[in-house]
Design an enzyme around this catalytic site. Structure first.
Site: not given
Ligand code: PGA
Length: 250
Positions: A66, A130, A132, A137
């Site tokens: 992404d 959450d 994702h 999402e």
């Molecule tokens: P993080 O993010 O590794 O900074 O916890 C993970 C994500 O949101 O996919």
């Protein structure tokens, strides 16, 4: 899903790093799907360490999950810059072989480029608090493809720590879809820290649901989930996962 619980994120990252480095050793033109965020940083250090010790990354091809929409690739918080700084500049990889989604007009081209490369051999994933994966999402279609998405307030607030003011945090992103991710030959998902425990529980032990997009990996034939103790805290079958990891069928 294969669930591997390590004492620390560091130990889990070493296991995941060995898996990726071995795959590159066996196939020097491996196609890797990559993730950003704090989670994969130790894994990337393992890849850099192996490269410095002689592992050749020059023919490896990469596709990132992404990218924010609305900031340029040169922006200090862009995922292109993150990947260049934390990984690509430290490997002997050819930057021409590295791909990051670069605009809503190019989503179909991105999917076509993945196909033309022969598909993703190993997709590295983190998980959002959450649930994702990528920027898919809750309520993302489990068949979704690379597209422009609206981030949740939770993700925007999780990401706010990287930006000077709240109104600078992007609200949109380009993301591979859940369907795109599920086509990867192998997925490795790394989840560390207590703030991931609830999402991890839903992804591994909940019913498959678009409310927790990571739970779609239950339909993937070859997914390994690497957890530290804190992220595994809410799992009901923790003892079984440890038992199964120690008693792998031959
Ligand atoms: P993080 O993010 O590794 O900074 O916890 C993970 C994500 O949101 O996919």
């Amino acid at each position: 899903m294969e669930v591997i619980i390590s004492k620390t994120a560091e130990e889990a990252s070493q296991l995941a790093g060995a898996l990726v480095n071995n795959a590159v050793r066996n196939n020097p033109s491996l196609v890797l799907g990559l993730a950003t965020g704090s989670t994969p940083l130790s894994l990337y250090k393992e890849m850099v360490k192996a490269c410095r010790a002689g592992l050749d990354y020059s023919r490896v091809r990469t596709f990132n999950l992404d990218e924010y929409y609305g900031i340029s690739p040169e922006h200090p918080q862009s995922y292109r810059k993150f990947m260049n700084d934390h990984l690509f500049s430290k490997l002997n990889i050819d930057l021409k072989n590295t791909h990051v989604p670069d605009g809503p007009a190019h989503c179909a081209t991105y999917e076509a480029a993945i196909k033309a490369a022969g598909g993703i051999d190993i997709q590295v994933l983190g998980i959002g608090s959450d649930g994702h994966i990528g920027f898919n999402e809750p309520t993302s279609s489990l068949a979704s493809r690379t597209r422009l998405v609206t981030l949740t307030q939770q993700t925007v607030s999780d990401n706010a720590r990287f930006f000077a003011t709240a109104d600078q945090v992007p609200r949109y992103a380009l993301s591979m879809g859940v369907g795109t991710i599920l086509e990867s030959k192998k997925c490795i998902m790394l989840c560390f820290g207590a703030n991931k425990a609830k999402a991890v529980k839903g992804a591994i032990e909940g019913g498959m649901s678009q409310f927790n997009p990571a739970s779609a990996l239950q339909m993937h034939p070859d997914t390994v989930v690497f957890l530290d103790e804190a992220a595994a805290a809410d799992l009901q079958l923790k003892d079984y996962y440890r038992w199964a990891a120690a008693n792998q069928p031959l």
